[in-house]
Design an enzyme around this catalytic site. Structure first.
Site, PDB file in Angstrom:
ATOM      1  N   ASP A  65      43.580  70.639  -1.791  1.00 47.41           N
ATOM      2  CA  ASP A  65      43.008  70.665  -3.132  1.00 47.41           C
ATOM      3  C   ASP A  65      42.803  72.131  -3.514  1.00 47.41           C
ATOM      4  O   ASP A  65      42.975  73.031  -2.693  1.00 47.41           O
ATOM      5  CB  ASP A  65      41.663  69.909  -3.116  1.00 47.41           C
ATOM      6  CG  ASP A  65      40.978  69.877  -4.478  1.00 47.41           C
ATOM      7  OD1 ASP A  65      41.686  69.868  -5.508  1.00 47.41           O
ATOM      8  OD2 ASP A  65      39.737  69.852  -4.530  1.00 47.41           O
ATOM      9  N   SER A  66      42.367  72.348  -4.747  1.00 51.29           N
ATOM     10  CA  SER A  66      42.052  73.710  -5.179  1.00 51.29           C
ATOM     11  C   SER A  66      40.860  74.267  -4.410  1.00 51.29           C
ATOM     12  O   SER A  66      40.698  75.475  -4.293  1.00 51.29           O
ATOM     13  CB  SER A  66      41.733  73.709  -6.669  1.00 51.29           C
ATOM     14  OG  SER A  66      40.656  72.820  -6.929  1.00 51.29           O
ATOM     15  N   CYS A  93      43.920  66.020  -5.352  1.00 48.25           N
ATOM     16  CA  CYS A  93      43.546  66.722  -6.584  1.00 48.25           C
ATOM     17  C   CYS A  93      44.263  66.046  -7.744  1.00 48.25           C
ATOM     18  O   CYS A  93      45.497  66.021  -7.795  1.00 48.25           O
ATOM     19  CB  CYS A  93      43.982  68.182  -6.465  1.00 48.25           C
ATOM     20  SG  CYS A  93      43.672  69.149  -7.942  1.00 48.25           S
ATOM     21  N   GLU A 149      31.805  73.974  -6.492  1.00 52.68           N
ATOM     22  CA  GLU A 149      32.145  75.039  -5.530  1.00 52.68           C
ATOM     23  C   GLU A 149      30.920  75.875  -5.160  1.00 52.68           C
ATOM     24  O   GLU A 149      30.833  76.394  -4.058  1.00 52.68           O
ATOM     25  CB  GLU A 149      33.237  75.961  -6.111  1.00 52.68           C
ATOM     26  CG  GLU A 149      34.597  75.303  -6.282  1.00 52.68           C
ATOM     27  CD  GLU A 149      35.279  74.975  -4.966  1.00 52.68           C
ATOM     28  OE1 GLU A 149      35.294  75.830  -4.078  1.00 52.68           O
ATOM     29  OE2 GLU A 149      35.803  73.849  -4.835  1.00 52.68           O
ATOM     30  N   CYS A 170      38.397  63.583 -11.133  1.00 54.68           N
ATOM     31  CA  CYS A 170      38.580  64.867 -10.440  1.00 54.68           C
ATOM     32  C   CYS A 170      37.864  64.707  -9.110  1.00 54.68           C
ATOM     33  O   CYS A 170      36.722  64.214  -9.078  1.00 54.68           O
ATOM     34  CB  CYS A 170      37.969  65.999 -11.261  1.00 54.68           C
ATOM     35  SG  CYS A 170      37.776  67.564 -10.357  1.00 54.68           S
ATOM     36  N   HIS A 178      36.450  66.725  -7.206  1.00 55.90           N
ATOM     37  CA  HIS A 178      35.170  67.441  -7.104  1.00 55.90           C
ATOM     38  C   HIS A 178      34.002  66.575  -7.598  1.00 55.90           C
ATOM     39  O   HIS A 178      32.875  66.720  -7.130  1.00 55.90           O
ATOM     40  CB  HIS A 178      35.209  68.717  -7.947  1.00 55.90           C
ATOM     41  CG  HIS A 178      35.913  69.875  -7.303  1.00 55.90           C
ATOM     42  ND1 HIS A 178      37.279  69.957  -7.209  1.00 55.90           N
ATOM     43  CD2 HIS A 178      35.422  71.010  -6.732  1.00 55.90           C
ATOM     44  CE1 HIS A 178      37.609  71.101  -6.621  1.00 55.90           C
ATOM     45  NE2 HIS A 178      36.500  71.753  -6.310  1.00 55.90           N
TER      46      HIS A 178
HETATM   47  N1  DGL Z   1      39.637  68.689  -7.615  1.00 53.88           N
HETATM   48  C1  DGL Z   1      40.621  68.831  -8.598  1.00 53.88           C
HETATM   49  C2  DGL Z   1      40.957  67.518  -9.307  1.00 53.88           C
HETATM   50  O1  DGL Z   1      40.851  66.476  -8.708  1.00 53.88           O
HETATM   51  C3  DGL Z   1      40.644  70.023  -9.508  1.00 53.88           C
HETATM   52  C4  DGL Z   1      39.443  70.820  -9.777  1.00 53.88           C
HETATM   53  C5  DGL Z   1      39.848  72.182 -10.321  1.00 53.88           C
HETATM   54  O2  DGL Z   1      40.317  72.976  -9.525  1.00 53.88           O
HETATM   55  O3  DGL Z   1      39.723  72.406 -11.534  1.00 53.88           O
HETATM   56  O4  DGL Z   1      41.360  67.517 -10.432  1.00 53.88           O
END
Ligand code: DGL
Length: 261
Positions: free
Chosen positions: A6-7, A69, A148, A180, A182
């Site tokens: 993931d990011s 992600c 984060e 997302c 996150h």
């Molecule tokens: N966790 C990621 C998602 O599911 C992206 C969050 C990001 O880096 O903006 O979209």
């Protein structure tokens, strides 16, 4: 070995679900923390990152990749599959289908990054699975970055989340899709905001089930976990604890490494 990436920290929610379903699998997690967030970037940028991080995981010995992600899946899953023939790639998409199917009021909302919110892939998902259901797509700028920081109990942030959701809750949406990875870690903050009006929909476990189906021999290993990040790898073990995933420490094969991806 199964590679999950993931990011940043968001994909740890998917990693945790996979670790629970596949206790003996060797897992590698890569957080592209030098480039987080992806959600405010363009498709070309995201694709370049996903190809670099996916290749890195394959070079470490991963034979199955989980792109944990939504943003990266919408922007780059097709390109990644083309670039890595022979390596199965599981992506993640917002749970529009289960949300639409279970919505009593036929009204759902999808919370997503700006990039996912404007993606053709989400538009198609909605067309295909939510034809007769009202779908409000809410871009949530800054939310992934907030995760984060691990400072999720910030009162100003929670108040802003409440204001952001108020119009769709007041309009009657009864399913709120966490689009997302996150945002899974914001569930404790979101649950009281939606309580009595809507249910949160998270597909992390559905992705883990798919991983279980495709894992084959990769399901049978030593139950180890290797952590990688493109910046500040030393922060990853502490992040596991801060996000309620301290049980994963027992699987760690060593200190988190810096990924040159
Ligand atoms: N966790 C990621 C998602 O599911 C992206 C969050 C990001 O880096 O903006 O979209």
């Amino acid at each position: 070995m199964i590679g999950v990436f993931d990011s940043g920290l968001g994909g740890l929610s998917v990693l945790a679900a996979i670790a629970e379903r596949l206790p003996d699998a060797d897992l590698a997690y890569l957080a592209d923390t030098a480039h987080v967030p992806y959600g405010n970037k363009g498709d070309d940028y995201i694709s370049a990152r996903v190809l670099a991080t996916g290749r890195f995981l394959v070079d470490q010995g991963c034979t199955l990749l989980v792109l944990a992600c939504n943003t990266a899946t919408a922007a780059a899953a097709i390109a990644l599959r083309e670039a890595l023939p022979g390596i199965p790639v599981i992506g993640i998409e917002p749970g529009v289908k289960p949300a639409a199917a279970s919505s009593c009021k036929k009204h759902i909302a999808v919370l997503a990054t700006e990039s996912t919110a404007r993606s053709e892939r989400l538009a198609r998902l909605i067309r295909e699975h939510a034809g007769s259901v009202r779908v409000d797509v809410l871009a949530c700028p800054g939310w992934a970055t907030k995760v984060e920081t691990l400072k999720l109990d910030d009162a100003d942030f929670i108040a802003s989340v409440q204001r952001h959701l108020a119009p769709v809750l007041d309009a009657g949406a009864d399913r709120i899709v966490l689009g997302c990875t996150h945002y899974s870690f914001l569930a404790p903050q979101l649950a009281p905001i939606v309580a009595g009006r809507a249910t949160l929909v998270d597909v992390a476990d559905a992705v883990a089930r798919q991983c279980e189906r495709l894992a084959g021999p990769a399901a049978r290993g030593q139950g180890r976990l290797a952590l990688w990040a493109t910046a500040h790898p030393e922060r990853l073990p502490a992040a596991l604890s801060a996000l309620g995933l301290q049980h994963l420490h027992a699987r760690l094969s060593g200190p988190a490494g810096r990924a040159a991806a």
